[in-house]
Design a protein around this motif. Structure first.
Motif, PDB file in Angstrom:
ATOM      1  N   SER A 534       0.739  -1.327  -0.015  1.00  0.00           N
ATOM      2  CA  SER A 534      -0.162  -0.002  -0.034  1.00  0.00           C
ATOM      3  C   SER A 534       1.038   1.187   0.087  1.00  0.00           C
ATOM      4  CB  SER A 534      -0.969   0.065   1.324  1.00  0.00           C
ATOM      5  OG  SER A 534      -2.111  -0.685   0.940  1.00  0.00           O
ATOM      6  N   GLY A 535       1.903   1.283   0.618  1.00  0.00           N
ATOM      7  CA  GLY A 535       3.178   2.458   0.664  1.00  0.00           C
ATOM      8  C   GLY A 535       3.243   2.765  -0.842  1.00  0.00           C
ATOM      9  N   ASN A 536       3.555   1.648  -1.618  1.00  0.00           N
ATOM     10  CA  ASN A 536       4.218   2.153  -2.892  1.00  0.00           C
ATOM     11  C   ASN A 536       2.785   2.510  -3.819  1.00  0.00           C
ATOM     12  OD1 ASN A 536       6.868   1.567  -3.665  1.00  0.00           O
ATOM     13  ND2 ASN A 536       6.538  -0.039  -2.379  1.00  0.00           N
ATOM     14  N   LEU A 540       2.182   5.978  -5.763  1.00  0.00           N
ATOM     15  CA  LEU A 540       1.885   5.989  -7.208  1.00  0.00           C
ATOM     16  C   LEU A 540       0.642   7.009  -7.390  1.00  0.00           C
ATOM     17  CD1 LEU A 540       2.729   2.365  -8.038  1.00  0.00           C
ATOM     18  CD2 LEU A 540       3.892   4.227  -8.831  1.00  0.00           C
ATOM     19  N   ALA A 541      -0.408   6.807  -6.537  1.00  0.00           N
ATOM     20  CA  ALA A 541      -1.586   7.728  -6.671  1.00  0.00           C
ATOM     21  C   ALA A 541      -1.036   9.125  -6.459  1.00  0.00           C
ATOM     22  CB  ALA A 541      -2.393   7.319  -5.611  1.00  0.00           C
ATOM     23  N   CYS A 542      -0.129   9.393  -5.285  1.00  0.00           N
ATOM     24  CA  CYS A 542       0.232  10.683  -5.231  1.00  0.00           C
ATOM     25  C   CYS A 542       0.977  11.392  -6.464  1.00  0.00           C
ATOM     26  CB  CYS A 542       1.323  10.711  -4.120  1.00  0.00           C
ATOM     27  SG  CYS A 542       0.399  10.388  -2.294  1.00  0.00           S
ATOM     28  N   ALA A 543       1.840  10.454  -7.141  1.00  0.00           N
ATOM     29  CA  ALA A 543       2.394  10.989  -8.451  1.00  0.00           C
ATOM     30  C   ALA A 543       1.663  11.475  -9.435  1.00  0.00           C
ATOM     31  CB  ALA A 543       3.146   9.912  -8.870  1.00  0.00           C
ATOM     32  N   TYR A 632      -0.277  -1.230  -6.947  1.00  0.00           N
ATOM     33  CA  TYR A 632       1.275  -1.655  -6.865  1.00  0.00           C
ATOM     34  C   TYR A 632       1.163  -3.189  -6.903  1.00  0.00           C
ATOM     35  CZ  TYR A 632       5.886  -2.920  -5.790  1.00  0.00           C
ATOM     36  OH  TYR A 632       7.137  -3.901  -5.668  1.00  0.00           O
ATOM     37  N   SER A 633       1.969  -3.623  -8.086  1.00  0.00           N
ATOM     38  CA  SER A 633       1.766  -5.170  -8.217  1.00  0.00           C
ATOM     39  C   SER A 633       3.150  -5.755  -8.409  1.00  0.00           C
ATOM     40  CB  SER A 633       0.591  -5.708  -9.355  1.00  0.00           C
ATOM     41  OG  SER A 633       0.720  -7.058  -9.438  1.00  0.00           O
ATOM     42  N   PRO A 634       3.795  -6.272  -7.407  1.00  0.00           N
ATOM     43  CA  PRO A 634       5.480  -6.703  -7.661  1.00  0.00           C
ATOM     44  C   PRO A 634       5.464  -7.782  -8.353  1.00  0.00           C
ATOM     45  CG  PRO A 634       4.422  -7.420  -5.557  1.00  0.00           C
ATOM     46  CD  PRO A 634       3.318  -6.863  -6.273  1.00  0.00           C
TER      47      PRO A 634
END
Length: 783
Positions: A534-536, A540-543, A632-634
């Motif tokens: 969720s952090g990543n 990404l949403a913030c970007a 985010y999907s690693p």
């Protein structure tokens, strides 16, 4: 106020509310709801011959009684097996209410609904269940013997069997490498059962308005509970809402979904048209939730004169309890994470997961890693003792080196992806932990010893997690993510990420987790994955939000967005702070309005003169508002690591064990909040000390849990946990934008191995099973 917050030890924002008693936990909700209680099996294994509810029917305040036969087909079917696996050839799950046979003490048999919990419990006591007791299978050896069966259709009680083997660089298998090695050892290790025992037990509260179902659950995975309820009750997903309120701890036990109560309580709420609530009492949690840890491990190892492991063969017998709702994730993690920070010549691991007539086994903080680390670290200590070498020297010669990353261990991890370590510096970490504990200067003495343990922890498992970020016209930032919180500090760390990325004061950021009304797609909080996933996603949403804000502000300021920056909630031209526009105004301009609701929103109406008449108010491909959603999907998990060391003292007469010093060096990549990471480590170490010295599930031969209360289940107090000294090493992960790794389980993972190592050093006696009590140590001394 600074807006550069990533990496800062920001005080937890949750604490003032929670410490002042303003938390809203499950049992704080629905004060007027009907109460649910359950008749639970007193037998570990029995056939249900008859259920007579007649004696209870005249109780004033009784609303309903349900047995399995009362459940509609869709509700009464066996609960889902959440994680299938080809090796799980005989997976079995329970029914929401027992059908024909009960397989552990505490299994729910009858559901009662009454006007309050006291009456519901009284009704339960009046219901007569006629049982035909069957032979109980208790303990790994008895289960493996297979003379009696937990499930009649599971031969030998074996639910799963899996072998993974990685040959040496020369192509040798483990057996061949061991036989050819200059030195070999063979031994057995045992880890007993323990359990999560969070401060708050499980609980469910449901209400139905004729169209929509809202369920509150003390869960680690609200979105998954939502999907499970919709499937079981035949409801369209948009008509089901699941909310995790404040949750008083989870540690893994609340990742299981759905629990029987999460299906039964909403179903009865719909049927009765009334609000219903069930909250678990402490005995219920001991006998009806889930346990973990129980394994027997048989080890053969071959090594050279330097202690370098040339071949390792481990056979594991894993106790899975009565059912396998969460699949075989725990023994898979044990089998793979056992390798730790080491480069092993050839490795073969085999496990059998067997059924017993005890509470089911699902992940508990550490989730199979404490067992694996105990196995490998005991192996390292035994090699050192055999060769007469320092224990740290043997570890060092086996380390994966910093220039070998990414390092492929050649196995398949719990996420179904290759076990590839992304980054780390294990030799440096060893130097740090040795310096912190004073390893080279320590002089052992009778009753005083030092121990060490190393581990690698797979974190941030997929498949994905998401985040939504919105800036409103008051300049506030609203962050939401689907995973849940149980005390980890998500409200703080996610706010730090958003404040840092958007250039706003953290006081302007609010965070919501675990509410499917705010974010409907998520996996859950477990496996040290929240910050990574969720952090990543939030970053990404913030970007996306930042890019849109700069574009809109560029139009307003007649400046190139590339020349703009954001700080203290203002967008301004770099090097010219006077040319600026508040983010609040940017949010207004992002939402063209026909009507003015206040002075600020008037700036976005059609006659305000802020929009070009040559372009549509909302450009093609755009959406109104200043908000963004990111996922985010690693490609695979990221791997944190750590090393712990401890000094223990033992009493020469009573064999009492005291941990006098405990140090931790940990690498979870880039730190979002060092203070919160330290808190996670401290809590984990305390839990690990409990698992090493106190906590165990004591079953008798009939499957009765003998210590199902906090009067009998021993836990460490503050007096038993020393001050924990920590050091941090940051090797950023190359797999995610923030360069972070998980930290939630790190503290608990190696503690049993560390304390066993220190005890062995203090006593000169081999320690091959945990937990260990003073009486057991006394017996090992020979009385």
């Amino acid at each position: 106020m600074t807006t550069r917050l990533f990496g800062e030890p920001v005080q937890r924002r949750e604490d003032p509310r929670l410490l002042a008693g303003h938390g809203r936990y499950l049992d704080d909700l629905g004060p007027g709801a009907l109460a649910v209680a359950f008749v639970r099996s007193p037998h570990a294994h029995a056939r249900i011959r008859d259920i007579d509810v007649t004696p209870a029917l005249d109780v004033d305040g009784l609303v309903a009684i349900y047995t399995w036969e009362d459940l509609p087909e869709r509700v009464g079917r066996a609960l889902p097996l959440l994680i299938p696996h080809p090796a799980l050839t005989h997976g079995r799950t329970a029914y929401p209410l027992a059908r024909d046979v009960v397989r552990h003490v505490g299994e729910p048999v009858v559901m009662v609904v009454a006007t309050d919990r006291y009456l519901a419990e009284d009704v339960c006591a009046l219901i007569e269940v006629d049982y035909e007791p069957l032979k109980a299978v208790v303990g790994l050896e008895e289960a493996a013997h297979g003379a009696a069966l937990v499930h009649e259709d599971v031969p030998g009680n074996v639910g799963a069997h899996l072998v993974q083997e990685v040959p040496s660089a020369a192509g040798r298998g483990a057996a061949e490498a061991i036989e050819a090695a200059p030195h070999t050892l063979a031994f057995r290790l045992d880890i007993e059962r323990s359990a999560s025992t969070p401060l708050e037990g499980r609980g469910v509260y449901a209400r139905w308005d004729g169209t929509d179902l809202r369920v509150y659950s003390s869960t680690q995975t609200s979105t998954s509970v939502r999907m499970a309820i919709a499937a079981a009750l035949g409801l369209p997903l948009p008509h089901v809402e699941v909310i995790a309120p404040d949750v008083g701890g989870g540690f893994g036990v609340k990742i299981v979904h759905p629990w029987p109560e999460e299906i039964l309580v909403p179903w009865a709420a719909m049927l009765l048209g009334r609000e219903l609530k069930w909250t678990e009492d402490r005995r219920e949690h001991f006998i009806a939730a889930a346990h973990e840890r129980g394994q027997v491990q048989h080890v053969r190892v071959g090594f050279d004169d330097d202690g370098r492991v040339l071949g390792l063969d481990v056979t594991i017998l894993h106790d899975h309890g009565a059912y396998t709702p969460y699949g075989i994730i725990v023994p898979i993690i044990t089998a793979t994470q056992l390798l730790g920070p080491y480069r092993i010549g050839a490795y073969r691991v085999e496990f059998s997961a067997v059924y017993t007539n005890t509470v089911q086994v699902t992940p508990y903080r550490g989730a199979g890693r404490p067992q694996g680390v105990f196995c490998m670290e005991r192996t390292m200590d035994k090699i050192a003792r055999y060769l007469g070498k320092d224990r740290t020297q043997v570890r060092e010669v086996n380390f994966i080196q910093p220039d070998e990353f990414p390092y492929d261990q050649g196995m398949i991890f719990q996420d179904g992806r290759p076990l590839i370590y992304d980054s780390g510096d294990y030799p440096r970490m060893l130097r740090m932990v040795k310096e912190l504990i004073g390893w080279d200067d320590f002089r052992p003495a009778p009753g005083r010893g030092i121990g060490i343990g190393c581990y690698v922890e797979g974190t941030g498992v997929g498949p994905y997690e998401g985040g939504h970020v919105q800036i409103t016209s008051d300049g506030r930032v609203h962050v939401s993510t689907g995973l849940t919180s149980q005390g980890q500090g998500h409200e703080t760390v996610f706010a730090q990420i958003a404040a840092d990325r958007l250039g706003v004061p953290i006081e302007r950021v609010s965070v919501v987790t675990g509410d499917t009304r705010r974010f409907g797609y998520a996996v859950g909080t477990f496996a040290s994955r929240a910050a990574v996933m969720s952090g990543n996603a939030i970053a990404l949403a913030c970007a996306k939000v930042r890019e849109k804000a700069l574009r809109i502000a560029g139009d307003a300021l007649e400046a190139d967005p590339a020349d703009l920056t954001i700080s203290e909630g203002l967008v301004h031209v770099a090097g010219s702070p006077a040319a600026s526009i508040p983010l609040s105004t940017v949010a207004v301009l992002a939402n063209p309005l026909r009507y003015a609701f206040d002075e600020e929103t008037a700036k976005a109406t059609q006659f305000a003169g802020t929009a070009s008449p040559d372009r549509p108010p909302v450009a093609e491909g755009e959406e109104p508002g200043l908000e963004g959603r990111g996922y985010y999907s690693p490609i695979r998990s990221t791997f944190a690591a750590g090393m712990h060391a401890a000094i223990v003292e033992t009493d020469p007469l009573t064999a009492e064990i005291k941990v006098v010093r405990y140090v931790v060096v940990h690498d979870c990549g880039k730190l979002i909040n060092p203070m919160i990471v330290e808190g996670q480590i401290h809590g984990g170490v305390a839990q690990g000390i409990g698992g090493a010295l106190y906590e165990r599930m004591a079953y008798d031969a009939d499957g009765q849990l003998q210590n199902a209360s906090f009067m009998d289940f021993l836990m460490p107090y503050a007096t038993e946990v020393p001050r924990i000294e920590t050091g941090h090493l940051e090797t950023p992960s190359p797999l995610n934008p923030l360069g972070i790794k998980g930290a939630g389980e790190a503290g608990v993972i190696p503690v049993s191995a560390v304390i066993a190592s220190a005890l062995e050093d203090a006593e000169g006696i081999e320690i091959d099973r945990m937990p260990i009590s003073p009486s057991e140590l006394f017996d090992l001394r020979g009385g």
